[in-house]
Motif scaffolding. Structure first.
Motif, PDB file in Angstrom:
ATOM      1  N   VAL A  82       0.645   6.353 -11.329  1.00  0.00           N
ATOM      2  CA  VAL A  82       0.343   4.928 -11.448  1.00  0.00           C
ATOM      3  C   VAL A  82      -0.471   4.454 -10.242  1.00  0.00           C
ATOM      4  CG1 VAL A  82       1.343   2.625 -11.666  1.00  0.00           C
ATOM      5  CG2 VAL A  82       2.458   4.580 -12.767  1.00  0.00           C
ATOM      6  N   TRP A  83      -1.429   3.576 -10.495  1.00  0.00           N
ATOM      7  CA  TRP A  83      -2.226   3.001  -9.418  1.00  0.00           C
ATOM      8  C   TRP A  83      -1.370   2.050  -8.575  1.00  0.00           C
ATOM      9  CZ3 TRP A  83      -7.206   4.459  -8.508  1.00  0.00           C
ATOM     10  CH2 TRP A  83      -7.891   5.120  -9.537  1.00  0.00           C
ATOM     11  N   SER A  84      -1.644   2.016  -7.277  1.00  0.00           N
ATOM     12  CA  SER A  84      -0.977   1.074  -6.374  1.00  0.00           C
ATOM     13  C   SER A  84      -2.044   0.377  -5.541  1.00  0.00           C
ATOM     14  CB  SER A  84       0.020   1.801  -5.462  1.00  0.00           C
ATOM     15  OG  SER A  84      -0.658   2.760  -4.655  1.00  0.00           O
ATOM     16  N   SER A  85      -1.788  -0.868  -5.182  1.00  0.00           N
ATOM     17  CA  SER A  85      -2.743  -1.626  -4.376  1.00  0.00           C
ATOM     18  C   SER A  85      -2.381  -1.505  -2.902  1.00  0.00           C
ATOM     19  CB  SER A  85      -2.750  -3.092  -4.799  1.00  0.00           C
ATOM     20  OG  SER A  85      -1.470  -3.666  -4.631  1.00  0.00           O
ATOM     21  N   CYS A  86      -3.386  -1.349  -2.072  1.00  0.00           N
ATOM     22  CA  CYS A  86      -3.173  -1.255  -0.621  1.00  0.00           C
ATOM     23  C   CYS A  86      -4.470  -1.594   0.091  1.00  0.00           C
ATOM     24  CB  CYS A  86      -2.685   0.150  -0.235  1.00  0.00           C
ATOM     25  SG  CYS A  86      -3.875   1.463  -0.564  1.00  0.00           S
ATOM     26  N   LYS A  87      -4.437  -1.558   1.406  1.00  0.00           N
ATOM     27  CA  LYS A  87      -5.632  -1.788   2.203  1.00  0.00           C
ATOM     28  C   LYS A  87      -5.958  -0.554   3.020  1.00  0.00           C
ATOM     29  CE  LYS A  87      -5.818  -6.800   2.810  1.00  0.00           C
ATOM     30  NZ  LYS A  87      -5.894  -7.896   3.816  1.00  0.00           N
ATOM     31  N   ILE A  88      -7.207  -0.138   2.978  1.00  0.00           N
ATOM     32  CA  ILE A  88      -7.696   0.970   3.802  1.00  0.00           C
ATOM     33  C   ILE A  88      -8.845   0.439   4.636  1.00  0.00           C
ATOM     34  CG2 ILE A  88      -8.779   3.247   3.812  1.00  0.00           C
ATOM     35  CD1 ILE A  88      -7.353   3.911   1.266  1.00  0.00           C
ATOM     36  N   ASP A  89      -8.664   0.444   5.937  1.00  0.00           N
ATOM     37  CA  ASP A  89      -9.676  -0.098   6.853  1.00  0.00           C
ATOM     38  C   ASP A  89      -9.987  -1.554   6.486  1.00  0.00           C
ATOM     39  OD1 ASP A  89     -11.395  -0.090   8.960  1.00  0.00           O
ATOM     40  OD2 ASP A  89     -13.028   0.925   7.913  1.00  0.00           O
ATOM     41  N   GLU A  90      -8.903  -2.334   6.209  1.00  0.00           N
ATOM     42  CA  GLU A  90      -8.996  -3.755   5.850  1.00  0.00           C
ATOM     43  C   GLU A  90      -9.718  -3.995   4.525  1.00  0.00           C
ATOM     44  OE1 GLU A  90      -7.309  -5.984   7.525  1.00  0.00           O
ATOM     45  OE2 GLU A  90      -6.691  -4.354   8.840  1.00  0.00           O
ATOM     46  N   THR A  91      -9.928  -2.949   3.738  1.00  0.00           N
ATOM     47  CA  THR A  91     -10.571  -3.091   2.435  1.00  0.00           C
ATOM     48  C   THR A  91      -9.528  -2.970   1.330  1.00  0.00           C
ATOM     49  OG1 THR A  91     -12.615  -2.086   3.281  1.00  0.00           O
ATOM     50  CG2 THR A  91     -12.327  -2.150   0.885  1.00  0.00           C
ATOM     51  N   SER A 109       1.877   3.309  10.648  1.00  0.00           N
ATOM     52  CA  SER A 109       1.806   4.164  11.835  1.00  0.00           C
ATOM     53  C   SER A 109       0.569   5.057  11.837  1.00  0.00           C
ATOM     54  CB  SER A 109       3.053   5.042  11.921  1.00  0.00           C
ATOM     55  OG  SER A 109       3.207   5.826  10.752  1.00  0.00           O
ATOM     56  N   VAL A 110      -0.160   5.134  10.717  1.00  0.00           N
ATOM     57  CA  VAL A 110      -1.356   5.975  10.649  1.00  0.00           C
ATOM     58  C   VAL A 110      -2.597   5.102  10.695  1.00  0.00           C
ATOM     59  CG1 VAL A 110      -0.139   7.713   9.297  1.00  0.00           C
ATOM     60  CG2 VAL A 110      -1.474   5.972   8.129  1.00  0.00           C
ATOM     61  N   THR A 111      -3.700   5.705  11.097  1.00  0.00           N
ATOM     62  CA  THR A 111      -4.978   5.004  11.187  1.00  0.00           C
ATOM     63  C   THR A 111      -5.901   5.525  10.104  1.00  0.00           C
ATOM     64  OG1 THR A 111      -4.723   4.796  13.583  1.00  0.00           O
ATOM     65  CG2 THR A 111      -6.930   4.460  12.675  1.00  0.00           C
ATOM     66  N   LEU A 112      -6.445   4.610   9.294  1.00  0.00           N
ATOM     67  CA  LEU A 112      -7.362   4.965   8.219  1.00  0.00           C
ATOM     68  C   LEU A 112      -8.701   4.272   8.448  1.00  0.00           C
ATOM     69  CD1 LEU A 112      -4.883   4.578   5.233  1.00  0.00           C
ATOM     70  CD2 LEU A 112      -5.958   6.718   5.906  1.00  0.00           C
ATOM     71  N   ALA A 171      -7.573   9.462  -5.877  1.00  0.00           N
ATOM     72  CA  ALA A 171      -8.583   8.588  -6.481  1.00  0.00           C
ATOM     73  C   ALA A 171      -8.477   7.217  -5.830  1.00  0.00           C
ATOM     74  CB  ALA A 171      -8.379   8.476  -7.986  1.00  0.00           C
ATOM     75  N   ILE A 172      -9.618   6.615  -5.525  1.00  0.00           N
ATOM     76  CA  ILE A 172      -9.671   5.295  -4.902  1.00  0.00           C
ATOM     77  C   ILE A 172     -10.691   4.440  -5.642  1.00  0.00           C
ATOM     78  CG2 ILE A 172     -10.352   4.007  -2.829  1.00  0.00           C
ATOM     79  CD1 ILE A 172      -9.230   6.261  -1.156  1.00  0.00           C
ATOM     80  N   TYR A 173     -10.254   3.253  -6.022  1.00  0.00           N
ATOM     81  CA  TYR A 173     -11.171   2.299  -6.641  1.00  0.00           C
ATOM     82  C   TYR A 173     -11.342   1.128  -5.691  1.00  0.00           C
ATOM     83  CZ  TYR A 173     -13.155  -1.002  -9.989  1.00  0.00           C
ATOM     84  OH  TYR A 173     -13.972  -1.894 -10.622  1.00  0.00           O
ATOM     85  N   ASP A 174     -12.555   0.956  -5.166  1.00  0.00           N
ATOM     86  CA  ASP A 174     -12.819  -0.120  -4.197  1.00  0.00           C
ATOM     87  C   ASP A 174     -13.442  -1.337  -4.867  1.00  0.00           C
ATOM     88  OD1 ASP A 174     -15.318   0.829  -4.774  1.00  0.00           O
ATOM     89  OD2 ASP A 174     -15.843   1.391  -2.721  1.00  0.00           O
ATOM     90  N   PHE A 175     -13.294  -1.431  -6.207  1.00  0.00           N
ATOM     91  CA  PHE A 175     -13.811  -2.520  -7.030  1.00  0.00           C
ATOM     92  C   PHE A 175     -15.330  -2.536  -7.091  1.00  0.00           C
ATOM     93  CE2 PHE A 175      -9.556  -3.674  -5.720  1.00  0.00           C
ATOM     94  CZ  PHE A 175      -8.984  -4.075  -6.918  1.00  0.00           C
TER      95      PHE A 175
END
Length: 334
Positions: free
Chosen positions: A22-31, A94-97, A47-51
């Motif tokens: 299932v897809w989940s929403s999150c932020k990667i590098d404030e995106t 705790s991780v940096t993306l 898989a990543i969908y950045d819209f």
């Protein structure tokens, strides 16, 4: 066994894959992005969908081991342990993306290269040992976009509309039931439980003018798979696989108007390689034409057709069970 029991047993033995995650929403590098992953003990898919674009990476065992040595030459740990660490800490604070997009520069490169998304991932292993990782994602192809986003989302919209329609009918029946109680002298014991008759038009107008509707449009679908919607996405994918499998066993019973071109997320090329016209694909039975009805139309007894279909399903299940048991035994021995 009934059809429901056969399907339930098939689901119990279903092997997990990227399709059912299932897809989940999150932020990667404030995106804001939608994220979907599938990890095994030796590999992963992400898989990543950045819209704007759907990005995909499939990292096998050899690629993972090689990349670990390149990025972390001083770390000696089993791949299984490192994969588990990445999976457990992928989106933790705790991780940096950091996302880096690379595009083809035709002036500098004579060979046209595919655009890439690189995600730099930094964390710490047990004991504070620094560990870095890089995801290398490329644009997903049309099959992946359809299989993981477009087809299941369109199916979800149709299913939610069907459920909404059934709920509207149920509310009308509830109002009629309440009116019948009132006519017989019934009264509500507490005033706060009293409701007015449901007005569908007023309800729809209120929903469109509500702040919640505005927020959904502004977020652009970030919550599309939240809560029960995520469960529905998974059920849609599982049901599609079951109907596609039944199609194979039944010898061509259709599971949807798009399935003569797509089966379980894979594009069928037969109509484009056998010389048949683009506008004249091989005909398939529509959902309204069940195998039983087709058999009856051709003069075959309905009961015999249903019996043969169930026997074929049971034989297939038995074969799958035998193969899976054989695999388990080999794994145990190994």
């Amino acid at each position: 066994m009934t059809d429901i029991e056969v399907e339930a047993e098939w689901q119990e033995n279903l092997e997990l894959s990227m399709k059912y995650q299932v897809w989940s929403s999150c932020k990667i590098d404030e995106t804001p992005v939608l994220l979907k992953t599938f990890f095994t003990s030796t590999a992963y898919e992400i898989a990543i969908y950045d819209f704007k674009q759907l990005w995909f990476e499939c990292c096998d065992e050899a690629t993972f081991s090689k990349r670990v040595k390149e990025l972390n030459p001083n770390i000696e740990a089993p791949s299984t342990t490192l994969l588990q660490h990445i999976q457990d800490n992928l989106t933790k604070e705790s991780v940096t993306l950091k996302i880096v997009y690379s595009k083809n520069d035709e002036e500098k490169n004579s060979i046209k290269e595919q655009p890439k998304m690189t995600i730099n991932w930094s964390s710490q292993l047990i004991g504070g040992v620094p560990f870095t990782w890089q995801y290398y994602l490329v644009p997903a192809d049309n099959q992946q976009v359809c299989s993981h986003l477009i087809t299941p989302l369109m199916t979800m919209v149709g299913e939610m509309s069907r459920r909404e329609s059934d709920l509207m009918k149920l509310l009308s029946k509830k109002d009629a039931e309440i009116e019948d109680y009132k006519a017989a002298g019934g009264k509500v014991s507490r005033k706060y439980l009293r409701t007015v008759p449901f007005d569908e038009k007023a309800f729809r107008k209120e929903m469109i003018t509500s702040k919640g509707f505005e927020q959904q449009v502004l977020t652009g679908g970030l919550s599309a798979f939240a809560g029960s919607a995520g469960d529905l996405y998974k059920e849609v994918q599982i049901k599609h696989s079951w109907l596609s499998r039944s199609q194979d066993l039944d010898g061509g019973a259709g599971v949807g108007p798009m399935d003569e071109f797509m089966l379980d997320g894979r594009l069928l090329q037969s109509d484009f390689t056998t010389g048949s016209p683009m506008g004249s694909p091989t005909k398939s039975i529509t959902p309204h034409q069940s195998p039983v009805k087709i058999a009856s139309a051709e003069g075959s007894p309905t009961k015999d057709t249903e019996l043969l279909r169930r026997q074929a399903l049971e034989r297939k299940l038995n074969e799958e069970r035998t193969r899976q048991e054989s695999k388990r035994k080999k794994k145990k021995i190994f």
